[in-house]
Motif scaffolding. Sequence first.
Motif, PDB file in Angstrom:
ATOM      1  N   VAL A  87       0.852  -1.184   0.000  1.00  0.00           N
ATOM      2  CA  VAL A  87       0.000   0.000   0.000  1.00  0.00           C
ATOM      3  C   VAL A  87       0.889   1.234   0.000  1.00  0.00           C
ATOM      4  O   VAL A  87       1.728   1.391   0.891  1.00  0.00           O
ATOM      5  N   SER A  88       0.724   2.092  -1.002  1.00  0.00           N
ATOM      6  CA  SER A  88       1.483   3.348  -1.084  1.00  0.00           C
ATOM      7  C   SER A  88       0.564   4.495  -0.686  1.00  0.00           C
ATOM      8  O   SER A  88      -0.600   4.523  -1.072  1.00  0.00           O
ATOM      9  N   MET A  89       1.128   5.424   0.075  1.00  0.00           N
ATOM     10  CA  MET A  89       0.368   6.592   0.518  1.00  0.00           C
ATOM     11  C   MET A  89       1.180   7.855   0.236  1.00  0.00           C
ATOM     12  O   MET A  89       2.410   7.832   0.304  1.00  0.00           O
ATOM     13  N   GLN A  90       0.483   8.941  -0.057  1.00  0.00           N
ATOM     14  CA  GLN A  90       1.108  10.252  -0.172  1.00  0.00           C
ATOM     15  C   GLN A  90       0.730  11.009   1.084  1.00  0.00           C
ATOM     16  O   GLN A  90      -0.443  11.298   1.311  1.00  0.00           O
ATOM     17  N   CYS A  91       1.713  11.282   1.930  1.00  0.00           N
ATOM     18  CA  CYS A  91       1.511  11.955   3.212  1.00  0.00           C
ATOM     19  C   CYS A  91       2.227  13.292   3.140  1.00  0.00           C
ATOM     20  O   CYS A  91       3.414  13.377   3.470  1.00  0.00           O
ATOM     21  N   GLY A  92       1.514  14.316   2.673  1.00  0.00           N
ATOM     22  CA  GLY A  92       2.169  15.591   2.434  1.00  0.00           C
ATOM     23  C   GLY A  92       3.216  15.393   1.363  1.00  0.00           C
ATOM     24  O   GLY A  92       2.941  14.780   0.330  1.00  0.00           O
ATOM     25  N   PRO A  93       4.454  15.834   1.620  1.00  0.00           N
ATOM     26  CA  PRO A  93       5.494  15.667   0.599  1.00  0.00           C
ATOM     27  C   PRO A  93       6.132  14.276   0.619  1.00  0.00           C
ATOM     28  O   PRO A  93       7.006  13.998  -0.176  1.00  0.00           O
ATOM     29  N   PHE A  94       5.655  13.399   1.516  1.00  0.00           N
ATOM     30  CA  PHE A  94       6.298  12.102   1.689  1.00  0.00           C
ATOM     31  C   PHE A  94       5.464  10.965   1.129  1.00  0.00           C
ATOM     32  O   PHE A  94       4.254  10.926   1.299  1.00  0.00           O
ATOM     33  N   ARG A  95       6.160  10.000   0.512  1.00  0.00           N
ATOM     34  CA  ARG A  95       5.524   8.760   0.072  1.00  0.00           C
ATOM     35  C   ARG A  95       5.857   7.714   1.124  1.00  0.00           C
ATOM     36  O   ARG A  95       7.021   7.523   1.478  1.00  0.00           O
ATOM     37  N   VAL A  96       4.825   7.068   1.645  1.00  0.00           N
ATOM     38  CA  VAL A  96       4.999   6.021   2.652  1.00  0.00           C
ATOM     39  C   VAL A  96       4.460   4.728   2.053  1.00  0.00           C
ATOM     40  O   VAL A  96       3.371   4.712   1.481  1.00  0.00           O
ATOM     41  N   VAL A  97       5.231   3.648   2.175  1.00  0.00           N
ATOM     42  CA  VAL A  97       4.829   2.356   1.625  1.00  0.00           C
ATOM     43  C   VAL A  97       4.750   1.347   2.764  1.00  0.00           C
ATOM     44  O   VAL A  97       5.662   1.268   3.593  1.00  0.00           O
ATOM     45  N   SER A  98       3.661   0.600   2.799  1.00  0.00           N
ATOM     46  CA  SER A  98       3.471  -0.425   3.817  1.00  0.00           C
ATOM     47  C   SER A  98       3.273  -1.778   3.156  1.00  0.00           C
ATOM     48  O   SER A  98       2.537  -1.891   2.174  1.00  0.00           O
ATOM     49  N   LEU A  99       3.937  -2.793   3.703  1.00  0.00           N
ATOM     50  CA  LEU A  99       3.693  -4.170   3.303  1.00  0.00           C
ATOM     51  C   LEU A  99       2.854  -4.799   4.407  1.00  0.00           C
ATOM     52  O   LEU A  99       3.212  -4.710   5.588  1.00  0.00           O
ATOM     53  N   ALA A 118      -0.564   6.320   8.520  1.00  0.00           N
ATOM     54  CA  ALA A 118       0.518   5.345   8.647  1.00  0.00           C
ATOM     55  C   ALA A 118       1.247   5.612   9.959  1.00  0.00           C
ATOM     56  O   ALA A 118       1.581   6.750  10.262  1.00  0.00           O
ATOM     57  N   SER A 119       1.473   4.555  10.735  1.00  0.00           N
ATOM     58  CA  SER A 119       2.254   4.640  11.968  1.00  0.00           C
ATOM     59  C   SER A 119       3.564   3.913  11.719  1.00  0.00           C
ATOM     60  O   SER A 119       3.556   2.752  11.320  1.00  0.00           O
ATOM     61  N   VAL A 120       4.670   4.601  11.959  1.00  0.00           N
ATOM     62  CA  VAL A 120       5.969   4.021  11.663  1.00  0.00           C
ATOM     63  C   VAL A 120       6.701   3.730  12.967  1.00  0.00           C
ATOM     64  O   VAL A 120       6.853   4.603  13.816  1.00  0.00           O
ATOM     65  N   LYS A 121       7.144   2.492  13.123  1.00  0.00           N
ATOM     66  CA  LYS A 121       7.949   2.075  14.264  1.00  0.00           C
ATOM     67  C   LYS A 121       9.103   1.272  13.704  1.00  0.00           C
ATOM     68  O   LYS A 121       8.890   0.189  13.139  1.00  0.00           O
ATOM     69  N   ALA A 122      10.297   1.787  13.800  1.00  0.00           N
ATOM     70  CA  ALA A 122      11.486   1.150  13.242  1.00  0.00           C
ATOM     71  C   ALA A 122      11.250   0.865  11.759  1.00  0.00           C
ATOM     72  O   ALA A 122      10.981   1.786  11.003  1.00  0.00           O
ATOM     73  N   THR A 123      11.282  -0.396  11.338  1.00  0.00           N
ATOM     74  CA  THR A 123      11.098  -0.718   9.920  1.00  0.00           C
ATOM     75  C   THR A 123       9.685  -1.179   9.610  1.00  0.00           C
ATOM     76  O   THR A 123       9.378  -1.544   8.484  1.00  0.00           O
ATOM     77  N   MET A 124       8.783  -1.174  10.596  1.00  0.00           N
ATOM     78  CA  MET A 124       7.420  -1.622  10.379  1.00  0.00           C
ATOM     79  C   MET A 124       6.481  -0.433  10.192  1.00  0.00           C
ATOM     80  O   MET A 124       6.583   0.548  10.928  1.00  0.00           O
ATOM     81  N   VAL A 125       5.577  -0.521   9.235  1.00  0.00           N
ATOM     82  CA  VAL A 125       4.579   0.513   9.016  1.00  0.00           C
ATOM     83  C   VAL A 125       3.212  -0.145   9.108  1.00  0.00           C
ATOM     84  O   VAL A 125       2.935  -1.112   8.404  1.00  0.00           O
ATOM     85  N   SER A 126       2.346   0.367   9.992  1.00  0.00           N
ATOM     86  CA  SER A 126       0.972  -0.112  10.039  1.00  0.00           C
ATOM     87  C   SER A 126       0.060   1.032   9.611  1.00  0.00           C
ATOM     88  O   SER A 126       0.401   2.201   9.762  1.00  0.00           O
ATOM     89  N   VAL A 127      -1.091   0.695   9.045  1.00  0.00           N
ATOM     90  CA  VAL A 127      -1.999   1.692   8.495  1.00  0.00           C
ATOM     91  C   VAL A 127      -3.349   1.590   9.205  1.00  0.00           C
ATOM     92  O   VAL A 127      -3.887   0.489   9.369  1.00  0.00           O
ATOM     93  N   ASP A 128      -3.902   2.732   9.630  1.00  0.00           N
ATOM     94  CA  ASP A 128      -5.215   2.801  10.267  1.00  0.00           C
ATOM     95  C   ASP A 128      -6.161   3.563   9.343  1.00  0.00           C
ATOM     96  O   ASP A 128      -5.729   4.467   8.631  1.00  0.00           O
ATOM     97  N   THR A 129      -7.438   3.210   9.351  1.00  0.00           N
ATOM     98  CA  THR A 129      -8.428   3.966   8.612  1.00  0.00           C
ATOM     99  C   THR A 129      -9.598   4.299   9.523  1.00  0.00           C
ATOM    100  O   THR A 129      -9.751   3.713  10.597  1.00  0.00           O
TER     101      THR A 129
END
Length: 133
Positions: A87-99, A118-129
Amino acid sequence: MTRLRISDAARFLGVSDDTVRRWVADGRLSQHKDASNRAVVEGSELAALAQTSSGALPDPSGVVSSSRNRFAGLVTDVSIDGVMAQVSMQCGPFRVVSLMSAEACRELELEPGSLATASVKATMVSVDTVPGS
């Protein structure tokens, strides 16, 4: 398909309502009417436009979290392959990718134009809706 009011679309792109209306008039975004006859734009079109925008987005979830590395944004791409999803997201000027698992992606109903955080902790990204967004 996610549809957003003109004012929300403007807020997520960091521009004025009038700018979004000009983009509709110029054909950069399509305008539709919601069930209450209010002007709305397609979330997927907004996501495509957000990829070229650098406006900071407020967290739409309303969730209180201990995570400090949270990025609100628009889902721009979802690729499901077998049991995994990207899942790719555009967060302001940043692209965040979550597996994540394909199951989680489907449960969250993620698609281009969805609002998510997207919540980022170390190398893990979780996504909430937010349900129903």
